[in-house]
Structure formats: structure tokens, C-alpha cells
Design a protein around this motif. Structure first.
Motif, PDB file in Angstrom:
ATOM      1  N   PRO A   1     -66.801 -15.700 -48.512  1.00  0.00           N
ATOM      2  CA  PRO A   1     -68.404 -14.647 -48.364  1.00  0.00           C
ATOM      3  C   PRO A   1     -68.971 -15.174 -49.095  1.00  0.00           C
ATOM      4  CG  PRO A   1     -65.985 -13.820 -49.112  1.00  0.00           C
ATOM      5  CD  PRO A   1     -65.696 -14.732 -49.266  1.00  0.00           C
TER       6      PRO A   1
ATOM      7  N   VAL B   1     -83.400 -21.971 -46.660  1.00  0.00           N
ATOM      8  CA  VAL B   1     -81.554 -22.418 -46.677  1.00  0.00           C
ATOM      9  C   VAL B   1     -81.698 -22.630 -47.951  1.00  0.00           C
ATOM     10  CG1 VAL B   1     -79.349 -22.635 -46.659  1.00  0.00           C
ATOM     11  CG2 VAL B   1     -81.140 -21.951 -44.206  1.00  0.00           C
ATOM     12  N   ARG B   2     -81.039 -22.369 -48.953  1.00  0.00           N
ATOM     13  CA  ARG B   2     -80.944 -23.061 -50.942  1.00  0.00           C
ATOM     14  C   ARG B   2     -79.857 -24.281 -50.498  1.00  0.00           C
ATOM     15  NH1 ARG B   2     -84.131 -19.898 -54.908  1.00  0.00           N
ATOM     16  NH2 ARG B   2     -84.792 -18.304 -53.343  1.00  0.00           N
TER      17      ARG B   2
ATOM     18  N   ASN C   1     -63.526 -17.050 -42.434  1.00  0.00           N
ATOM     19  CA  ASN C   1     -63.061 -17.259 -43.755  1.00  0.00           C
ATOM     20  C   ASN C   1     -61.910 -17.888 -44.192  1.00  0.00           C
ATOM     21  OD1 ASN C   1     -64.647 -13.799 -44.915  1.00  0.00           O
ATOM     22  ND2 ASN C   1     -65.782 -15.963 -45.245  1.00  0.00           N
TER      23      ASN C   1
HETATM   24  N1  LIG Z   1     -77.594 -21.149 -49.212  1.00  0.00           N
HETATM   25  C1  LIG Z   1     -78.575 -20.187 -49.232  1.00  0.00           C
HETATM   26  N2  LIG Z   1     -80.172 -19.972 -49.226  1.00  0.00           N
HETATM   27  C2  LIG Z   1     -80.317 -19.163 -49.684  1.00  0.00           C
HETATM   28  N3  LIG Z   1     -80.249 -17.352 -49.483  1.00  0.00           N
HETATM   29  C3  LIG Z   1     -78.461 -17.511 -49.054  1.00  0.00           C
HETATM   30  C4  LIG Z   1     -77.819 -19.286 -49.509  1.00  0.00           C
HETATM   31  N4  LIG Z   1     -76.466 -18.079 -48.472  1.00  0.00           N
HETATM   32  C5  LIG Z   1     -76.510 -17.152 -48.911  1.00  0.00           C
HETATM   33  N5  LIG Z   1     -77.892 -16.375 -48.937  1.00  0.00           N
HETATM   34  C6  LIG Z   1     -78.021 -15.536 -49.200  1.00  0.00           C
HETATM   35  O1  LIG Z   1     -76.864 -14.679 -49.072  1.00  0.00           O
HETATM   36  C7  LIG Z   1     -76.993 -13.358 -48.291  1.00  0.00           C
HETATM   37  C8  LIG Z   1     -75.242 -13.393 -47.186  1.00  0.00           C
HETATM   38  O2  LIG Z   1     -74.879 -14.711 -46.521  1.00  0.00           O
HETATM   39  P1  LIG Z   1     -73.923 -14.583 -45.011  1.00  0.00           P
HETATM   40  O3  LIG Z   1     -74.108 -13.419 -44.690  1.00  0.00           O
HETATM   41  O4  LIG Z   1     -75.098 -15.830 -44.688  1.00  0.00           O
HETATM   42  O5  LIG Z   1     -73.153 -15.210 -45.994  1.00  0.00           O
HETATM   43  P2  LIG Z   1     -71.897 -15.545 -45.264  1.00  0.00           P
HETATM   44  O6  LIG Z   1     -71.537 -16.936 -45.637  1.00  0.00           O
HETATM   45  O7  LIG Z   1     -71.922 -15.173 -43.287  1.00  0.00           O
HETATM   46  O8  LIG Z   1     -70.779 -14.719 -45.859  1.00  0.00           O
HETATM   47  P3  LIG Z   1     -69.586 -13.628 -45.001  1.00  0.00           P
HETATM   48  O9  LIG Z   1     -68.518 -14.621 -45.011  1.00  0.00           O
HETATM   49  O10 LIG Z   1     -68.699 -12.483 -45.847  1.00  0.00           O
HETATM   50  O11 LIG Z   1     -69.938 -13.354 -43.868  1.00  0.00           O
HETATM   51  C9  LIG Z   1     -77.794 -14.255 -46.985  1.00  0.00           C
HETATM   52  O12 LIG Z   1     -78.467 -13.130 -46.368  1.00  0.00           O
HETATM   53  C10 LIG Z   1     -78.576 -14.701 -48.053  1.00  0.00           C
HETATM   54  O13 LIG Z   1     -79.756 -13.761 -48.027  1.00  0.00           O
END
Ligand SMILES: Nc1ncnc2c1ncn2[C@@H]1O[C@H](COP(=O)(O)OP(=O)(O)OP(=O)(O)O)[C@@H](O)[C@H]1O
Ligand SMILES: [Mg+2]
Length: 525
Positions: free
Chosen positions: A236, A210-211, A363
């Protein structure tokens, strides 16, 4: 061998009455069943009395076919099977072996004494082999109290049966094996104690991937340390799903006693892992948002555990919380409070433990950009209001921490990943839990994780100084916290202090905990 002796019996041995010991499940509890069989010569029939449901009544077909494989034909007998006590509903096929053995004893092919104090568990195939049944562990648990000294279970259930204490457990592959054992001709093998080695949940990745998202990562750590439920709110793609899936990787390995409870629940549900046969890892359950109320909390004619129980001692992840049926989410309220689910039925009540760590993600609005630092929100106020109203206020009140997950900073995205690993965070979580455990022993508390301590114990573990009290009073006024939310702030503050290894809760801990309630107003209003 059985064939020839059977022929002798059919040629003129006396008929009679015999009984065998069995059990039926109601929730996680096994109820003792005595299978009584009466056989007389006469026009062939096979009737079953004692509130037997379809699968139990069909035992007659499986038993007759399995006995035929042994050379025992039932077509000269009038057979009545009584399942006592008569007022308890019997379902499932786990009574097959007991019925077959009692029939053999009633027609004098087995010594009725050989069935005394022996619990017989298993379904029969038409060819006489024993098929595994659900809930072996709960069936064996407590069998000793009803005078059982030996249990015979299907070979395939050995791993699960090897966790049981109290009775000698033997395993069998076929009805013929069982009969020969009961006749004293060949000893069945004893099930060895199952060695328990917990496994870590690494399938979902590692926290080091995680970044950025420092505060969201920190909230995962606090949640895992104190057992606090957690809600992520953010746009998102900010990583809510990614983060939530990593929660099991920073939790301590499953303990033996926890594994026994998880194994019993998953056994009743028929969801035990095929490879090990027992639960060795903290469960992670992420039901789809279309899940029904019964699917989420449990239910059904024959009570089955729901997702909240299947996630017991692990994580229940409700992704896209606003899409879930409101009734289903509301049904989680009672289990979240009590740590168990009760399912009332006409004659009895079943219950399942249900103490998962709940993490939900949502969200902030339909387009997802409300509160976004760079992108405008396209939703009307009415649309946002409708969206918020889909979230159940009383459910959110039961979530200890509400955490904003901001969009990932560009600078963090272009940097190489390489934050702390799950293993490093897990070490701190384990230490914080040890700290809670030691305090619970010292103060003789009725629980140990800060999130689940009874209210009376909470007061013993959080003594606030004047500054902390001022802070929290201001927060209650500003955020309009409910009494429950107020207590949750105290619990989270206690965990933050435990993570820092501090005996007393200080203002800085309370301030961090209050951050976790700021969304109260944002999300619910
Ligand atoms: N902080 C982060 N570090 C690394 N990769 C990330 C990070 N945030 C998101 N990603 C990348 O983006 C993709 C989408 O993130 P994720 O599905 O967790 O978002 P979400 O917040 O659940 O979005 P949604 O609201 O659309 O469900 C992840 O599979 C990952 O590859
Ligand atoms: Mg997501």
C-alpha cells in the motif's frame, strides 16, 4: 402556415400511404429501417407493427403532440405504422422524426418524393423540438450504401455528425424546420466538417511528480510504446494507483481514425463529452471493483458497450484487481484476445471494438506487506493462498508485463521531485511506435503494435540470436512460462529494442522483458 393547410387536408384531401427512411442500432452497426405509414379516414387509432419495443411504441404520443403543435390533428385518422423489416427488434426513440414525416406524407401534407433517399434521425419532444439520439455517427456511416444522399439530424448532434463521410448532413432544431425544408420552403443549414484537434490527457498529473520508482516508470513507457497490458504488484502507498493514472499522459495523441471509433462507441453509450461532442482524448476508464460482468464487457437487452470498449484506444485501469468479481475479470479474456466484444442476441449479434491498454494494480497479500524489505507480513500462508486464488490465472496470463512496485525509498521521498516529464517520455513512445509502424508497412504485417501483432507476424519481427534463445529457454524452465507468456516475453523484448531504436532484438532486451514475468510464479503459483 401549416395550420391552415392542415385544416384543408382534414376537410377532404385523400389519404394514403407513404414511407420514410430511418435506422436502428445493433451494437455499432446501423440497420436500415423503412417507416411505412398508411392513413385512412375512420375511427381514430394509431397502431404500430414491426417488433417495436416500448420506447418506439410511445412515439405515437410524441408524434401526435408534435404534429398538433404544427396544427395537424390526427384524431380523424386511422393510422398504421409498419417498421420494416418486421423481424428486427426496434428500440429507442430515434425513429420519431421519420414516423412524423411519413405520417405527414400519408395525409398529403408532404410530397412523398421529398422523403426519398433522405435519412431522418431524431427523437421528438412534445413541443416538436428535436432531441439528440445515441449513435449518430454509426447511423450515418454506411447510409450512402443504401442510397441515402441526405441525412437530417438534431442540431445538438452536429459535432458528431460533422465527422461522418459520404452523405450530406443537415441539422434541424424542430419538426417544423424539417417539414419546411422538405416542402422546399426553407433550406436547413448543412453541418460543417468537424475539425479534429486531439487533446492530451493532463488531468491526472505529470510523470515528473513521481519520486523514485525507476523500473515501474520504465514499464509504463514500454507498455505505452508497444501496447502491452501491465500489472503492478506492491505494498500500500507505493504509488501503484498514482503510476497507473499517469499512463495516458505518455501515450501519443489520439489519431483521427481512432477518434472516430471512440466517438461512435461513446455515442452509442451516451457518454460523449458534453463540451466538444466528440472524443478528442485517449479515454481513461477506472471502473469500481463492484462492476458487473455486463458493465465491464458490455451487454444488456439493447446491447451497450462495457468499460473495456469505452476504454478502446485508451486505458482500462483495474485498481485493486483482487476485489473485482472473478466472473467479470474472466469475461475480459475474450476481448483481450480478439480486440472486440461480441454480444449474441436471439436474432442477431452485436459487436464493439475493445482494444484498450489494460493496467491493473494489486497488493501481494491481504496486509500488503508480503515481500516488503522492512515490514513483516502478518498474513498466514492460507490467507495469502486465498488472496492469490482470487486472481484469475488465465487473465494474468494475458497481461504482458507483471511489475513489482517496491515501497518508495526514503531517499527518493525527501529528494525534490523532478524526474523526466510525461512529455519527454511521450516523445520516445511516439518514436518507438513510428518504428513499429514503418516495419509493419515494410514487411506488410497484419497489425502494427507489438502487443497485438498476429502470431505469424511475431516470428517475422523477432529473430533471436543464440544468447537470447538460451536466456529465454532458461526462463521458461525456471518460471514455468506458458506458451502465451513466452510469446509475450518476445513481444515486450521487441518493444524494448524499438525504444532503443535497434533493428535486432538482443539478449539485454530479452533479459529486461523476462523481468516482467518473474511475478508469474510469485502471484499465481
Ligand atoms: N513514488 C511516489 N512519488 C510521489 N508520491 C507518491 C509515490 N508513491 C506514493 N505517493 C503518494 O502516496 C499516495 C498513495 O499512493 P497510491 O495511492 O498510488 O498507492 P498504492 O500503491 O495505489 O496503494 P494501495 O495499495 O493502498 O492502493 C499518492 O497519492 C501519492 O501522493
Ligand atoms: Mg491504489
Amino acid at each position: 402556415m401549416m395550420g391552415s393547410s392542415a385544416a384543408q387536408v382534414i376537410a377532404g384531401a385523400p389519404t394514403g400511404i407513404a414511407s420514410a427512411e430511418a435506422s436502428v442500432l445493433l451494437g455499432l452497426e446501423a440497420h436500415a429501417i423503412r417507416v411505412e405509414v398508411c392513413c385512412t379516414r375512420g375511427p381514430a387509432f394509431f397502431q404500430m407493427v414491426g417488433l417495436a419495443e416500448a420506447a418506439v411504441r410511445e412515439a405515437r404520443v410524441r408524434v401526435a403532440s408534435s404534429l398538433a403543435r404544427l396544427g395537424v390533428l390526427l384524431d380523424e385518422y386511422a393510422i398504421t405504422v409498419n417498421l420494416a423489416p418486421a423481424d428486427l427488434r426496434k428500440s429507442g426513440a430515434a425513429l420519431d422524426v421519420a414516423i412524423a414525416a411519413a405520417v405527414l406524407a400519408a395525409i398529403d401534407l408532404l410530397d412523398p418524393k421529398s422523403l426519398q433517399h433522405v435519412l431522418l434521425v431524431g427523437e421528438l419532444s412534445l413541443d416538436g423540438s428535436l432531441r439528440p439520439v445515441t449513435g449518430i455517427l454509426p447511423r450515418l456511416d454506411g447510409a450512402e450504401r443504401r442510397g441515402i444522399h441526405t441525412a437530417i439530424v438534431p442540431r445538438e448532434s452536429s459535432a458528431e455528425a460533422g465527422l461522418a463521410r459520404g452523405v450530406r448532413v443537415l441539422s434541424a432544431e424542430t419538426l417544423s424546420d424539417v417539414v419546411q425544408h422538405l416542402q422546399g420552403k426553407r433550406q436547413l443549414p448543412q453541418v460543417p466538417r468537424t475539425s479534429f484537434v486531439p487533446t492530451l490527457s493532463e488531468a491526472n498529473g505529470d510523470l515528473s511528480e513521481v519520486r523514485g520508482q525507476g523500473s515501474a516508470r520504465r514499464s509504463l513507457e514500454v507498455a505505452a510504446a508497444g501496447g502491452h497490458n501491465l500489472l503492478f504488484v506492491g505494498p500500500p502507498g507505493s504509488g501503484k494507483t498514482l503510476l497507473a493514472r499517469l499512463l495516458p499522459t505518455i501515450m501519443p495523441p489520439l489519431e483521427f481514425e481512432e477518434a472516430i471509433e471512440c466517438t461512435a462507441i461513446h455515442s452509442v453509450a451516451g457518454t460523449l463529452p458534453l463540451d466538444s461532442g466528440i472524443v478528442t482524448q485517449r479515454p481513461f476508464r477506472a471502473p469500481h471493483h463492484s462492476v458487473s460482468e455486463a458493465g465491464l464487457v458490455g451487454g444488456g437487452d439493447v446491447p451497450r458497450p462495457g468499460e473495456v470498449s469505452l476504454a478502446h484506444h485508451g486505458v482500462l485501469f483495474l485498481d485493486e484487481l483482487a476485489e473485482f468479481r472473478r466472473a467479470a475479470v474472466e469475461a475480459l479474456r475474450q476481448p483481450l484476445e480478439d480486440g472486440k466484444v461480441c454480444i449474441a442476441r436471439a436474432r442477431a449479434r452485436a459487436w464493439f471494438p475493445a482494444r484498450p491498454l489494460v493496467v491493473a494494480a494489486v497488493n501481494p497479500c491481504p496486509c500488503g506487506h508480503y515481500g516488503h524489505p522492512r515490514l513483516p507480513c502478518r498474513c498466514s500462508e492460507a490467507a495469502r493462498e486465498r488472496y492469490r486464488s482470487r486472481l484469475s490465472g488465465p487473465f494474468l496470463d494475458r497481461i504482458d508485463m507483471h511489475v513489482t512496485v517496491p515501497p518508495v525509498e526514503v531517499s527518493a521521498l525527501v529528494r525534490k521531485a523532478g524526474g523526466e516529464t510525461s512529455a519527454a517520455v511521450r516523445e520516445r513512445v511516439i518514436r518507438a511506435r513510428e518504428c513499429q509502424n514503418a516495419r509493419a508497412k515494410r514487411l506488410e504485417l497484419h497489425g502494427y503494435l507489438n502487443a497485438t501483432l498476429p502470431h505469424a507476424d511475431l516470428e517475422k519481427v523477432v529473430g533471436l540470436d543464440a544468447e537470447s534463445r538460451r536466456l529465454i529457454e532458461a526462463a521458461v524452465n525456471r518460471l514455468g512460462l506458458s506458451a502465451r507468456a513466452f510469446n509475450k516475453v518476445l513481444r515486450v523484448a521487441r518493444t524494448i529494442a524499438d525504444l532503443e531504436g535497434e533493428e535486432r532484438v538482443r539478449a539485454a532486451h530479452v533479459a529486461e522483458a523476462i523481468q516482467g514475468r518473474i511475478l508469474d510464479r510469485e502471484v499465481r503459483r
